[in-house]
Write a protein that holds these residues in place. Structure first.
Motif, PDB file in Angstrom:
ATOM      1  N   HIS A 260      -2.724  25.735  13.858  1.00 21.55           N
ATOM      2  CA  HIS A 260      -1.711  27.093  14.982  1.00 21.55           C
ATOM      3  C   HIS A 260      -2.690  26.784  16.708  1.00 21.55           C
ATOM      4  CE1 HIS A 260      -5.321  29.152  13.112  1.00 21.55           C
ATOM      5  NE2 HIS A 260      -4.790  29.893  14.229  1.00 21.55           N
ATOM      6  N   SER A 261      -2.558  27.253  17.429  1.00 18.63           N
ATOM      7  CA  SER A 261      -2.778  27.408  18.904  1.00 18.63           C
ATOM      8  C   SER A 261      -3.150  28.891  18.903  1.00 18.63           C
ATOM      9  CB  SER A 261      -2.252  26.412  20.278  1.00 18.63           C
ATOM     10  OG  SER A 261      -0.810  27.677  20.132  1.00 18.63           O
ATOM     11  N   GLY A 262      -3.877  29.175  20.202  1.00 11.24           N
ATOM     12  CA  GLY A 262      -3.845  30.588  20.618  1.00 11.24           C
ATOM     13  C   GLY A 262      -2.635  31.042  22.125  1.00 11.24           C
ATOM     14  N   VAL A 263      -1.539  29.900  21.972  1.00 12.07           N
ATOM     15  CA  VAL A 263      -0.911  30.084  23.208  1.00 12.07           C
ATOM     16  C   VAL A 263       0.667  31.329  22.685  1.00 12.07           C
ATOM     17  CG1 VAL A 263       1.298  28.435  23.968  1.00 12.07           C
ATOM     18  CG2 VAL A 263      -1.610  27.743  23.624  1.00 12.07           C
ATOM     19  N   ASN A 264       1.073  31.817  23.972  1.00  9.58           N
ATOM     20  CA  ASN A 264       2.252  32.371  23.659  1.00  9.58           C
ATOM     21  C   ASN A 264       3.457  31.944  24.234  1.00  9.58           C
ATOM     22  OD1 ASN A 264       4.518  34.252  23.737  1.00  9.58           O
ATOM     23  ND2 ASN A 264       3.619  35.582  25.328  1.00  9.58           N
ATOM     24  N   SER A 265       3.980  31.065  23.159  1.00  9.60           N
ATOM     25  CA  SER A 265       5.053  30.063  23.455  1.00  9.60           C
ATOM     26  C   SER A 265       6.516  30.731  24.068  1.00  9.60           C
ATOM     27  CB  SER A 265       6.138  29.425  22.137  1.00  9.60           C
ATOM     28  OG  SER A 265       5.741  30.641  21.072  1.00  9.60           O
ATOM     29  N   LYS A 266       6.418  32.528  24.209  1.00 11.77           N
ATOM     30  CA  LYS A 266       7.203  33.005  24.907  1.00 11.77           C
ATOM     31  C   LYS A 266       7.373  32.768  25.830  1.00 11.77           C
ATOM     32  CE  LYS A 266       9.313  36.987  21.560  1.00 11.77           C
ATOM     33  NZ  LYS A 266       8.675  36.490  20.190  1.00 11.77           N
ATOM     34  N   ARG A 267       6.412  31.780  26.880  1.00 10.97           N
ATOM     35  CA  ARG A 267       6.221  32.110  28.651  1.00 10.97           C
ATOM     36  C   ARG A 267       6.819  30.725  28.464  1.00 10.97           C
ATOM     37  NH1 ARG A 267       3.892  36.737  29.592  1.00 10.97           N
ATOM     38  NH2 ARG A 267       3.926  35.906  31.762  1.00 10.97           N
ATOM     39  N   PHE A 268       6.791  29.816  27.566  1.00  6.49           N
ATOM     40  CA  PHE A 268       7.206  28.287  27.960  1.00  6.49           C
ATOM     41  C   PHE A 268       8.218  28.676  28.997  1.00  6.49           C
ATOM     42  CE2 PHE A 268       5.700  26.875  23.777  1.00  6.49           C
ATOM     43  CZ  PHE A 268       4.345  26.271  24.439  1.00  6.49           C
ATOM     44  N   SER A 269       9.281  28.468  28.486  1.00 10.45           N
ATOM     45  CA  SER A 269      10.762  28.860  29.604  1.00 10.45           C
ATOM     46  C   SER A 269       9.572  29.209  31.479  1.00 10.45           C
ATOM     47  CB  SER A 269      11.834  29.395  29.267  1.00 10.45           C
ATOM     48  OG  SER A 269      12.980  29.786  30.020  1.00 10.45           O
ATOM     49  N   GLU A 270       9.566  30.497  31.516  1.00 10.83           N
ATOM     50  CA  GLU A 270       9.221  30.560  32.453  1.00 10.83           C
ATOM     51  C   GLU A 270       8.025  29.758  33.517  1.00 10.83           C
ATOM     52  OE1 GLU A 270       7.407  34.848  32.120  1.00 10.83           O
ATOM     53  OE2 GLU A 270       6.088  33.976  33.840  1.00 10.83           O
ATOM     54  N   VAL A 271       7.181  29.202  32.359  1.00 14.38           N
ATOM     55  CA  VAL A 271       5.875  28.339  33.105  1.00 14.38           C
ATOM     56  C   VAL A 271       6.267  27.387  33.580  1.00 14.38           C
ATOM     57  CG1 VAL A 271       4.084  27.647  33.092  1.00 14.38           C
ATOM     58  CG2 VAL A 271       4.476  30.093  31.724  1.00 14.38           C
ATOM     59  N   SER A 272       7.211  26.699  32.640  1.00 15.10           N
ATOM     60  CA  SER A 272       7.872  25.691  32.960  1.00 15.10           C
ATOM     61  C   SER A 272       9.213  25.918  34.617  1.00 15.10           C
ATOM     62  CB  SER A 272       9.358  25.353  31.552  1.00 15.10           C
ATOM     63  OG  SER A 272      10.626  24.158  32.022  1.00 15.10           O
ATOM     64  N   GLY A 273       9.502  26.549  34.338  1.00 18.94           N
ATOM     65  CA  GLY A 273      10.825  26.657  35.651  1.00 18.94           C
ATOM     66  C   GLY A 273       9.050  26.182  36.730  1.00 18.94           C
ATOM     67  N   MET A 274       8.533  27.301  36.673  1.00 17.12           N
ATOM     68  CA  MET A 274       7.374  27.908  37.564  1.00 17.12           C
ATOM     69  C   MET A 274       7.021  26.418  38.305  1.00 17.12           C
ATOM     70  SD  MET A 274       3.838  29.587  37.250  1.00 17.12           S
ATOM     71  CE  MET A 274       3.564  30.746  39.036  1.00 17.12           C
ATOM     72  N   VAL A 275       6.330  25.255  37.187  1.00 11.90           N
ATOM     73  CA  VAL A 275       5.876  24.195  37.564  1.00 11.90           C
ATOM     74  C   VAL A 275       6.660  22.874  38.250  1.00 11.90           C
ATOM     75  CG1 VAL A 275       4.598  22.312  36.157  1.00 11.90           C
ATOM     76  CG2 VAL A 275       3.278  23.974  35.963  1.00 11.90           C
ATOM     77  N   SER A 276       7.562  23.150  37.920  1.00 14.64           N
ATOM     78  CA  SER A 276       9.223  22.077  37.986  1.00 14.64           C
ATOM     79  C   SER A 276       9.084  22.345  39.679  1.00 14.64           C
ATOM     80  CB  SER A 276      10.242  22.550  37.264  1.00 14.64           C
ATOM     81  OG  SER A 276      11.371  21.997  37.554  1.00 14.64           O
ATOM     82  N   ARG A 277       9.474  23.950  39.901  1.00 12.46           N
ATOM     83  CA  ARG A 277       9.626  24.712  40.953  1.00 12.46           C
ATOM     84  C   ARG A 277       8.508  23.870  42.249  1.00 12.46           C
ATOM     85  NH1 ARG A 277      11.777  28.868  38.636  1.00 12.46           N
ATOM     86  NH2 ARG A 277       9.622  29.841  38.886  1.00 12.46           N
ATOM     87  N   MET A 278       7.561  24.275  41.532  1.00 16.99           N
ATOM     88  CA  MET A 278       6.622  24.267  42.749  1.00 16.99           C
ATOM     89  C   MET A 278       5.681  22.445  43.072  1.00 16.99           C
ATOM     90  SD  MET A 278       3.937  27.293  42.269  1.00 16.99           S
ATOM     91  CE  MET A 278       4.061  28.625  42.596  1.00 16.99           C
ATOM     92  N   MET A 279       5.871  22.107  41.419  1.00 15.38           N
ATOM     93  CA  MET A 279       6.151  20.435  41.858  1.00 15.38           C
ATOM     94  C   MET A 279       7.505  19.471  42.294  1.00 15.38           C
ATOM     95  SD  MET A 279       3.178  19.614  38.602  1.00 15.38           S
ATOM     96  CE  MET A 279       1.097  19.777  39.179  1.00 15.38           C
ATOM     97  N   ARG A 280       8.491  20.476  42.902  1.00 16.01           N
ATOM     98  CA  ARG A 280       9.487  19.199  42.968  1.00 16.01           C
ATOM     99  C   ARG A 280       9.769  18.260  41.904  1.00 16.01           C
ATOM    100  NH1 ARG A 280       6.588  21.915  47.722  1.00 16.01           N
ATOM    101  NH2 ARG A 280       5.311  20.276  46.842  1.00 16.01           N
ATOM    102  N   MET A 281       9.537  19.266  40.820  1.00 18.40           N
ATOM    103  CA  MET A 281       9.712  17.674  39.417  1.00 18.40           C
ATOM    104  C   MET A 281      10.893  18.165  38.256  1.00 18.40           C
ATOM    105  SD  MET A 281       8.358  14.422  39.113  1.00 18.40           S
ATOM    106  CE  MET A 281       7.658  14.804  36.917  1.00 18.40           C
ATOM    107  N   PRO A 282      12.602  18.794  38.707  1.00 17.39           N
ATOM    108  CA  PRO A 282      12.896  18.634  37.647  1.00 17.39           C
ATOM    109  C   PRO A 282      12.602  18.732  36.508  1.00 17.39           C
ATOM    110  CG  PRO A 282      13.836  17.308  39.723  1.00 17.39           C
ATOM    111  CD  PRO A 282      12.574  16.662  39.584  1.00 17.39           C
TER     112      PRO A 282
END
Ligand code: KIV
Ligand code: ZN
Length: 500
Positions: A260-282
């Motif tokens: 197991h990891s200590g990551v809260n998977s419930k935030r994946f969708s939000e963080v993925s969208g944020m990185v995609s937008r800021m990095m301009r990488m769809p």
């Protein structure tokens, strides 16, 4: 650091390896925003940058070290004093600093990148770690291109850098070359042949040139690695790095791995969208875990199956990755079950509507369009004989303008019989609704009424939303037409038909 033998430490390199992608460069402010999101996500280590590479990168590591305090902040260097000095300086405000230094380990790199020999490279590796250790306690060593390196030599190198003080040893498959069996075997070989391996954590850093990054990372941790290096959305050099969200969801989904990891998977969708937008990488639509289609079902058989029992076609709960619910996309391949699902969601009582007829209309519409939106569906519902024994508009005639007070004459069909009425009002819509009311002969209150142009322009389709009250309950109605009087009458009838 290693208390729980089944805990996988998550080292995020979105801001270093991920940011190496052309066109994805971020400002310091953006990096801090992403780093804060990674901290919230629960990653253990953030690789903040390569400080010697530019003054901007240096400053970002400084700022990020001040702003983010829970995870270890790591800075990359090559195996030389200058790089290491600059990295240590950039990390001066980090609560938990780590220097990540290293050198090529494969014969290809030794010969063609460093024009050197194995022995000389070994010395440089050890010297770099020893020097870094004088500045920072936590030192990670990377053996670049370890994926193609000779295992015996790699083991010697790893043993020597651990003796020199490395706390983490990173075994990168820099070129994404290895097969999962080979890579797993390499990690096992190090576990079994490096005498002091228990004094360090083995880290896996896999690139995705053959689409094997996630599989190789998994093979690595199944064979004893306890740190994974990855990026959000799998971004990174060439075909990218291991996608953080993929490995974490594998651990969550396959309990038999007992990791197991200590990551809260419930935030994946939000963080993925944020990185995609800021990095301009769809993010590609079919990307595992975070792609737009990852929890979307479009074929009739799948939609029917998933509506009967979600687990028929879903191995993960969308809520676990921060998506409210799976998507049942309406297309020409959808069946009645999916159509029913959406109509219920929009407030229709299935028993009250002519589903077969609506399905026919839906198919004709869906053949013209790639997918059907809620507005499309409401448009379909506003046409024809939607309701069983419902009121159907047969004709409307209105007169308005400056000469006469507005008047409407409507013809409705109800339970097979035709009814006609006329009324005047303060405008053509008001007159039409009054005429309909006089046929229905019930006390109905109109509570909300909005008209919206769909796209703009005087030839546009108007969309009318109405809320009416009848017998203590409220009912919504929708109508569409290029004629606002017709659209309003449709919306009114749509609402009335819901209780009639
Ligand atoms: O892919 C790689 O080898 C790297 C190292 C610098 C860790 O990114
Ligand atoms: Zn890399």
């Amino acid at each position: 650091m290693l208390h729980d033998p089944n805990r996988i430490y998550v080292f995020d390199t979105t801001l270093r390896d991920g940011e190496q992608v052309p066109g994805c460069q971020l400002t310091s402010v953006e990096k801090i925003e992403i780093a804060k999101a990674l901290e919230e996500l629960g990653v253990d280590i953030i690789e903040a940058g390569f400080p010697i590479s530019s003054p901007g990168d240096f400053q970002s590591v400084v700022e990020l070290s001040k702003a983010v305090t829970a995870p270890i902040i790591c800075a990359l260097t090559r195996a030389n004093k200058k790089d290491i000095d600059v990295a240590a300086q950039a990390l001066q405000y980090a609560k938990y600093p780590r220097i990540h230094t290293g050198i090529g380990a494969s014969d290809t790199h030794i010969k063609h990148k460093f024009n050197s020999s194995r022995e000389e490279i070994l010395t440089r590796a050890v010297d770099a770690v020893k020097y870094a250790k004088t500045l920072v306690e936590d030192i990670e060593f990377y053996a670049e291109d370890a994926g193609r390196a000779d295992n015996e030599f790699l083991a010697r190198m790893i043993e020597a850098v651990i003796t020199a003080g490395a706390t983490v040893v990173n075994i990168p498959d820099t070129n994404g070359y290895c097969l999962p069996e080979q890579y797993g075997e390499k990690i096992r070989f190090l576990k079994e042949n490096v005498k002091n391996i228990d004094r360090a954590i083995i880290s896996v850093h896999c690139h995705n040139d053959l689409g094997l990054a996630t599989a190789n990372t998994l093979a690595g941790i199944q064979n004893g690695a306890r740190q994974i290096e990855c990026t959000i959305n799998g971004i990174g050099e060439r075909a990218g790095n291991t996608a953080l969200e993929e490995v974490c969801m594998i651990l969550k989904t396959h309990h038999s791995l007992n990791l197991h990891s200590g990551v809260n998977s419930k935030r994946f969708s939000e963080v993925s969208g944020m990185v995609s937008r800021m990095m301009r990488m769809p993010v590609q639509s079919n990307k595992a875990i975070v792609g737009r289609n990852a929890f979307a079902h479009s074929s009739g058989i799948h939609q029917d199956g998933v509506l009967k029992h979600r687990e028929n076609y879903e191995i993960m709960n969308p809520e676990d990755v921060g998506i409210e619910q799976s998507d049942i996309i309406l297309t020409a391949r959808s069946g009645r079950h999916a159509l029913k699902h959406h109509l219920v969601r929009l407030g229709y009582e299935i028993e009250r509507i002519n589903l077969d007829e609506i399905y026919e209309r839906f198919l004709l519409f869906a053949d013209e369009k790639l997918s059907i939106s809620d507005d499309d569906l409401l448009l379909i519902m506003g046409e024809g004989e939607t309701f069983i024994n419902g009121l159907v508009m047969k004709s409307i005639e209105v007169s308005c303008g400056d000469l006469n007070s507005p008047e409407a004459r409507v013809k409705l069909q109800y339970k097979g019989a035709e009814h006609e009425a006329a009324a005047t009002g303060n405008g053509p819509v008001n007159a039409t609704i009054k005429a309909i009311e006089s046929i229905i002969n019930k006390h109905i209150e109109l509570k909300e009424f909005t008209i919206q142009a769909m796209h703009g322009g005087s030839d546009d389709i108007s969309k009318v939303n109405m809320r009416i009250y009848y017998d203590g309950k409220s009912y919504m109605g929708y109508g569409f037409s290029t004629d606002i009087v017709k659209a309003s009458a449709s919306a009114y009838l749509d609402a009335v038909n819901k209780f009639l």
